[in-house]
Design an enzyme around this catalytic site. Structure first.
Site, mmCIF file in Angstrom:
data_model
loop_
_atom_site.group_PDB
_atom_site.id
_atom_site.type_symbol
_atom_site.label_atom_id
_atom_site.label_comp_id
_atom_site.label_asym_id
_atom_site.label_seq_id
_atom_site.Cartn_x
_atom_site.Cartn_y
_atom_site.Cartn_z
ATOM 1 C CD GLU A 310 -2.929 -1.119 2.338
ATOM 2 O OE1 GLU A 310 -4.089 -1.431 2.107
ATOM 3 O OE2 GLU A 310 -2.533 -0.763 3.471
ATOM 4 C CG ASP A 384 -7.685 -5.113 5.277
ATOM 5 O OD1 ASP A 384 -7.137 -5.398 6.350
ATOM 6 O OD2 ASP A 384 -7.741 -3.954 4.826
ATOM 7 C CD GLU A 412 -9.671 -1.080 8.172
ATOM 8 O OE1 GLU A 412 -8.784 -1.679 8.825
ATOM 9 O OE2 GLU A 412 -9.506 -0.707 6.993
#
Lengths: 723, 723
Positions: A310, A384, A412
């Site tokens: 990333e 993820d 998240e």
């Protein structure tokens, strides 16, 4: 006697009064409520009648402080702590080495029983009196034993015949803080970073101490202070002085500090022109940096590294590989006994292959090439931190490499700190998953604790859900995730329901009328969030960037694998990501029995159906329903489950304070509203492909699809930093 | 009786124990410590023997809650609150309208005595019993009266013959939060914003209630929630629902909510092409927006606007002026009785004139042109919240315009939340300053309360120092600034030393051995910071952007008036900014007697010397020293004063908890370190011009100038947002 009873009632009264002024929750699971039941109270008072703690170290002082805090609150009288074992000693806390010989004999164990961090709690009953001994080989072991003893008292356990030996099954039990130097927290939903860098090193916030206490109470022994999307400044002298102050605060609690190392730090703060891991100047720079750090912090844990992922720099920027990068750092740390924790969360913007496959493809070929002080940290699933993922295929696939678990405690993709979702249930599902890598019974837990493949160093990390909110985790029930993660890192075979039971008793009440329904609510809460967000194996259909709320329609992000449409692949023919041999063939990364099970939609567990298969809208589910109807009903079921949680919470009102009750109630209101938002937005969107009506029993959406698409949240918390 | 005494001791004991687990300071000045002195305790217990509160409204409930929280803690016994006045009523809280006639007669006042927000506390003693009456015309007045009564008890005041009438002298007593929607706080040093926008409107944090309690306890009745560097999104429906939830939470406490209005909002969220205040569509947009807001929040306070200042949009973008802009908004708000608070903190990048002159030059010509519901908000000095500034020349210069004070409570230029600086001392200095605008005695306080020039609406704002730190203000003594600001906004003639006395007694201890030395420490702390940062009228020599630490050498910023060198003008000939007729002639903006005093260095108070004069290094100060030596000694004196504060704090150790003591001690250590940093950096830099040795008694710097120049703090807290 009358006075004495009167005393206890009054202390309790004053206690309740005071809590009404300070918002509940700061004390976590360590608020040491008064033990009301007379039989237990008298048993514990006998045990605590004369407390002896041997030793002088910092950790011994911590043990004494905790006892002096806990026992008077639980038992309603003051205590002195003796420094020598005497006739009347009723609670003796001493290392094995310091324990008097006659007591050692009675314990019927030897020092090999509890290793370096383990402990025993043992009652020694004579005609005259009852004693409880806490012993261990190290002071940290004693601290863990003391916390366990206090926890058992908080849980109203009978200690009359206690005979407990407990040792941690995993070496590195770690929190990863994704905290930035400006105190924002990436994916943080409980306020902002605890670390007040401006006031450090001089100002030691009481929270640092209480944070260390909480960690030690569940056996967490390592923390990485900074975001894996790292800033090199943390490695400069000004910041290292501050890190040192934190390390010194945590040390008596058995906690080692790690830092995230930005791979390009030699350029950014070292003045070099390269960060090539084979460049001699770079190698020397990291060696000198390691020496500098250990000079300040002799027990520094090591570096946690996110490289070539990333946008983070890494060895591939110099045509080197992960082994080159990790081993270069490992060599710098090895003389000081430090570790490199190298994250396997990588996926390339240049690789068009299924993102789920990339970490495995990139790392498994390196098995056996990493130095012994390198651990590879793998997320629980291959995408993820979704509400549900099949276990990551790397577990068990690198038999010569220590594989460390990375769970996410912060939510998240699970509703931030507003949704009640009990995560140890999710962790348990992963830990119990059978990789079949060494035949049947090769569970992820056995990979992690080294028992399957014989790793010499083991670890489990959780991305912390802790911030500077008064109650630490935003949602009061978020504390259970911190607690449970610690318990499972200590022992990955623990039952998540048992953990919920412990936590509820310590945090709220031992009343069965409270514990039973709320425990049930907790253990089912995880399935609820899967249902109303990502049922049947759907994943990563969250709105862009902040991941707050649904965004299955998002399709315009620059990298394909950042777009929800990449993951659900919905079209007029059906929905789901084909990862079988007819598709991306990601299933080939699993051991054969697992791959076979996943490959066939008939044997693939339905909770992973759309993770592995693209299926037509009228595909028949096991219960006979069509896929479209089954999907819609799952969404509705999730909403219903939250409504049931609200009902359950209303029923236990008598057992918690008015403030605690109201707080959770307000949060459940949000959760219910957002569950409906998820259901309505996703079903309206998928309906544009299925072109079918909602089945009976599924409520009509409140708004139209355009409304849900129009919602924007530029200031949702926890957004990634922009530097 | 024995039991009763025993009871009290025990409650106190439990109380202390519990505080040791929760970090001190959340309770602010309202922790209602047990009254230990028997005579007082018995007096108060008699008064609280039978408490009657008449009425049913939300504010009445708030009054009852506060009594039920406070009295048991202070007096050690439980209370019931009666709803009717009876024979035995010993404390009666009722509006004038509801008070029984016979009691009204005894009070010897009428309803005109206490206005809309004032109250009276009056003891009515008969042979049989002692009563205390709290009465007012409004429920809010009763709440203020109740808080005052509790405060007097906390301060151990004799209530036997109390006869107090108190009414606020200023209408709008306001906190300005510079809080951004991402919860960062511009110039915030106590963590992050209290407003958790994500969880609003459903989740009402207990902190919102306690914040409202604290404000009401000192009479603050207005809050602006958002940064003056505004984001238009706060005016969208999604956020207005959240604002409504806060407004409803604050309403029972008498607090009105204001928002900052971004002038370009009609473009950003309204879809218009212009924000020209004379454009009909723009006018209508603001009218509709006002209607929308008042529909949700009927008592909405109004808009606080920063326009055409530091890059913010405003009417000048359309060749209109401040009157055009402010009146356009005022018209939209007037039907709802809302106000526009228009900030005068403007300085132009195109105007090369002395920045100190610009606000006056721009605004004074508009006197008389603003609509009646416009207030012009002026900072206390003409530059920007420096450790010391002469009063702003606008005070008293606009006799037909309501001028509202803007103090800064957060310590942007006063050491952040790490330095102990008691700000009410600074506020007092400004409030007492004589503008001479209507002849001698025309103090700033009289301008503000409207008594000098007859304004119909008056206000005082403080830029809040509040964040989500556990103790609200970062530094425990920062609470005194919040407290003191509120007290001075209620009555700008209050003595700051008296305020410190009140706050210390309520927060820490009534023991004279504690109160006297610490009060002395507080009132001298402001002079200390002036000495070690900006002595003799120096100003704005802070490091760039974050304003953390010294940066007198900074010279390369794009706008000249952003550079410290612009303000100190140091060169080989001397130092200081000539604002006399031979220089920028800023002194001409003051009334003649004031201008004359400032113009002559011999009559100019030495604390403002270099603010108004550029003087040679060997200029002779009043004490006979040269300017260079005097300057150096002032810096040293500041350091010495902090050392003395440390010594004083060490001496009062027995009177505060170990944790409170340690906390302030650590902060004083930082303050001392940073005071030396200021001294050394500034003197080394100015020495490059003066070319003279440090005088005897001034310690040698630890490092060289290059070292101090090299220090960088990219993550200092409170930096301005970048959008």
């Amino acid at each position: 006697m009358l006075l004495n009873r009167f005393f206890l009632v009054l202390v309790f009264f004053a206690y309740n009064l005071l809590l009404s002024q300070t918002p509940a929750g700061y004390e976590l699971w360590m608020d040491y409520k008064k033990v009301e039941m007379p039989s237990l109270s008298s048993q514990y008072s006998n045990i605590a009648n004369e407390v002896t703690v041997l030793g002088e170290g910092e950790t011994i002082q911590v043990i004494k402080n905790e006892l002096l805090l806990a026992l008077p609150q639980m038992l309603g009288s003051q205590f002195e702590i003796k420094k020598e074992v005497g006739e009347k000693s009723s609670m003796i806390i001493a290392t094995w080495a310091q324990l008097p010989q006659n007591i050692k004999k009675q314990i019927e164990l030897d020092d090999e029983s509890f290793g370096n961090e383990g402990f025993t709690l043992k009652s020694l009953n004579t005609k005259k009196a009852q004693k409880v001994i806490v012993t261990a080989n190290s002071e940290i072991g004693l601290l863990y034993g003391t916390f366990r003893l206090l926890a058992l008292m908080q849980q109203h356990s009978d200690l009359t015949n206690i005979n407990l030996v407990d040792t941690p099954k995993i070496d590195i039990r770690m929190l990863n803080h994704w905290d930035n130097l400006d105190r924002t927290v990436e994916r943080g939903y409980a306020g902002f970073s605890l670390w007040n860098w401006q006031k450090l090193p001089e100002f030691i916030d009481q929270r640092y101490v209480d944070y260390a206490r909480a960690n030690a109470s569940v056996g967490i022994n390592a923390v990485s202070l900074t975001n894996v999307n790292a800033n090199a400044l943390i490695l400069t002298p000004m910041y290292l002085e501050k890190v040192k102050a934190l390390a010194e605060t945590f040390r008596p609690y058995g906690i080692k500090v790690y830092l995230t190392a930005r791979f390009s730090a030699p350029i950014e703060i070292g003045g070099l022109e390269s960060a090539d891991p084979l460049n001699q100047k770079v190698i020397e720079w990291w060696q000198a940096k390691a020496d500098e750090i250990y000079d300040l912090i002799p027990d520094f844990g090591g570096f946690l590294v996110k490289a070539n992922s990333e946008g983070q720099p890494g060895p591939q920027n110099y045509d080197r590989n992960h082994v080159d990068g990790a081993n270069m750092m490992a060599k710098a740390l090895a003389p000081h006994k430090g570790n490199v924790i190298w994250r396997a969360f990588v996926y390339s913007e240049h690789d068009a292959d299924d993102r789920a496959k990339q970490a495995y493809s990139e790392f498994v070929p390196y098995d056996g090439q990493f130095l012994p002080n390198v651990l590879v940290q793998v997320k629980n699933g291959a995408i993820d931190f979704q509400p549900r993922e099949p276990f990551h295929p790397m577990f068990g696939a690198m038999s010569k490499t220590p594989i460390m678990m990375e769970f996410q405690i912060t939510k998240e993709y699970l509703g931030f700190s507003t949704h009640l979702v009990y995560l140890p249930k999710l962790y348990e599902e992963v830990l119990e998953a059978d990789t079949y890598q060494e035949g049947k019974g090769s569970t992820v837990a056995k990979v992690l604790d080294g028992s399957l493949q014989g790793q010499q160093i083991t670890g489990m990390a959780g991305v912390a859900n802790i911030g500077n909110d008064l109650n630490w985790t935003g949602h009061p029930f978020g504390q259970a995730d911190w607690y449970g993660f610690g318990r499972q890192a200590w022992n990955p075979y623990l039952d998540s329901e048992k953990i919920a039971d412990e936590w509820l008793r310590m945090t709220f009440s031992n009343d069965e009328k409270f514990v039973e329904p709320i425990k049930e609510m907790m253990v089912t809460s995880r399935e609820a969030v899967v249902n109303y967000m990502n049922p049947l194996g759907l994943h990563h259909i969250f709105d862009t960037g902040h991941h707050y709320g649904p965004g299955p329609w998002v399709s315009e992000l620059s990298r394909p694998e950042w777009n929800p449409v990449y993951y659900h692949q919905a079209d007029e023919n059906g929905i789901g990501f084909d990862r079988t041999p007819s598709g991306s063939n990601a299933t080939a990364q699993y051991a054969q029995p697992v791959a076979e099970m996943f490959n066939d939609p008939k044997t693939c567990p339905e909770e992973y159906l759309l993770w592995f298969h693209h299926l037509p809208w009228d595909y028949q589910l096991k219960n006979g329903e069509t896929l479209w109807n089954g999907l819609a009903r799952k969404y509705q079921e999730g909403v219903n489950q939250v409504a049931k949680m609200q009902k359950t919470w209303n029923q236990i009102k008598p057992y918690v304070s008015a403030e605690q009750h109201k707080e959770v109630n307000m949060l459940l209101t949000i959760q219910h509203k957002e569950a409906k938002w998820w259901r309505d937005a996703c079903l309206l969107y998928f309906q544009t492909f299925s072109k079918q009506e909602l089945p009976v029993g599924v409520e009509k959406p409140e708004h139209d699809l355009e409304y849900y698409k129009s919602l924007k949240f530029p200031f949702a918390p926890g957004i990634r930093p922009r530097w």
